[in-house]
Design a protein around this motif. Structure first.
Motif, mmCIF file in Angstrom:
data_model
loop_
_atom_site.group_PDB
_atom_site.id
_atom_site.type_symbol
_atom_site.label_atom_id
_atom_site.label_comp_id
_atom_site.label_asym_id
_atom_site.label_seq_id
_atom_site.Cartn_x
_atom_site.Cartn_y
_atom_site.Cartn_z
ATOM 1 N N GLY A 18 0.817 -1.214 0.000
ATOM 2 C CA GLY A 18 0.000 0.000 0.000
ATOM 3 C C GLY A 18 0.842 1.250 0.000
ATOM 4 N N HIS A 45 2.099 2.173 -3.424
ATOM 5 C CA HIS A 45 1.083 2.784 -4.279
ATOM 6 C C HIS A 45 0.779 4.214 -3.853
ATOM 7 N N LEU A 103 -7.577 0.609 -2.731
ATOM 8 C CA LEU A 103 -6.625 1.639 -3.143
ATOM 9 C C LEU A 103 -7.158 2.438 -4.323
#
Length: 237
Positions: free
Chosen positions: A79, A82, A139
C-alpha cells in the motif's frame, strides 16, 4: 529485472509497464520503479512531460497484491508503494498522459485516471472488477472517486462491471477513443502541444490543480492567488 521501460520521443518520456505475461499488474517493486522514473522526469529539464502506456495487449489489470506476501507488514508496504506512486504522479509538475493500449482494470483503471488525460484504443475496457474476485477496490477508490459520480462508482464496483471505451468516453473518463496505432502518437503530441509555452507557468498551474483537490474554495483561491503571482513573475520579460 526492470519492469518499467523508459524511452524518449523528442522531449517526451514514454514510461511503459512491462510485465505483459501478467497483464502488467503492478508489483511493489514496479510501483517503486515507476515512482523513481516519474521523480527523475520531474527533475530532468530536458523532459517536458510523460506518457504512460503498457506493453503487449493490455494497459494494466491492477495491482499484484499476492506478491506482497502473507504478512501484514508486506501488505502495508504494498500500500505504501502505491501511495508514493500516486503522489509522484500528482507531483510530476509536467503533463502526464495515459495511452491505453488495452484494458485498464482495478488498479490499472485508477492508474489511468490518475493521469491528466486518457486516450484509449477502441477495444479497451475500463472498470473495477475486484468484487468478482472477492475483493473491493480499496486503493483504487481513493483515485476513482474523484472522477465518477457516487452512483456510477458503486454501480461498476458492486456489479464488477467493465465499461467499453465508448462508454468511458461518454462519461468523460477518456478524452478520445482511437485506433490502436494512433493512441501513443496522440498522447505524445498532446504533451508536445501543452508544453510549447512556458514550462514553469504550466508546472504552477498543474501543481495548483492537484494541491487544491478537496480543499475549501476560500483556501483554493488563496493558493491560486500565490500561484498567479508566481506565474506572472516567471513570465515577466
Amino acid at each position: 529485472m526492470r519492469r518499467i521501460e523508459v524511452e524518449t520521443c523528442g522531449r517526451v518520456a514514454i514510461l511503459t509497464l512491462s510485465r505483459p505475461d501478467a497483464g502488467n499488474r503492478i508489483t511493489l517493486d514496479m510501483a517503486d520503479e515507476l515512482t523513481a522514473a516519474l521523480n527523475a522526469a520531474r527533475s530532468d529539464k530536458a523532459i517536458s512531460g510523460c506518457v504512460l502506456t503498457g506493453s503487449g495487449s493490455v494497459f494494466c489489470l491492477g495491482g499484484d497484491y499476492r506478491g506482497a506476501g502473507p504478512t501484514a507488514a508486506g501488505r502495508m508496504e504494498f500500500g505504501r508503494a502505491h501511495i508514493d506512486l500516486f503522489g509522484a504522479m500528482a507531483g510530476l509538475g509536467k503533463p502526464l498522459i495515459a495511452a491505453l493500449n488495452g484494458h485498464a482494470h482495478a488498479g490499472g483503471f485508477a492508474l489511468a485516471l490518475a493521469c491528466d488525460m486518457v486516450f484509449a484504443t477502441r477495444d479497451a475496457t475500463l472498470g473495477l472488477p475486484e468484487l468478482a474476485h472477492g475483493l473491493f477496490p480499496f486503493l483504487a477508490l481513493a483515485v476513482v472517486r474523484d472522477a465518477l459520480p457516487k452512483a456510477v462508482l458503486f454501480e461498476i464496483a458492486y456489479e464488477a462491471r467493465l465499461m467499453n471505451a465508448e462508454e468511458a468516453h461518454a462519461r468523460s473518463l477518456v478524452n478520445a477513443v482511437l485506433p490502436a496505432t494512433e493512441v501513443l502518437p496522440r498522447a505524445v503530441e498532446t504533451v508536445e502541444r501543452a508544453t510549447s509555452g512556458h514550462p514553469d507557468v504550466l508546472a504552477l498551474g498543474r501543481d495548483l490543480y492537484y494541491a487544491t483537490r478537496g480543499v475549501a474554495p476560500a483556501e483554493a483561491l488563496t493558493m491560486a492567488r500565490f500561484a498567479l503571482g508566481a506565474a506572472l513573475a516567471a513570465s515577466d520579460p
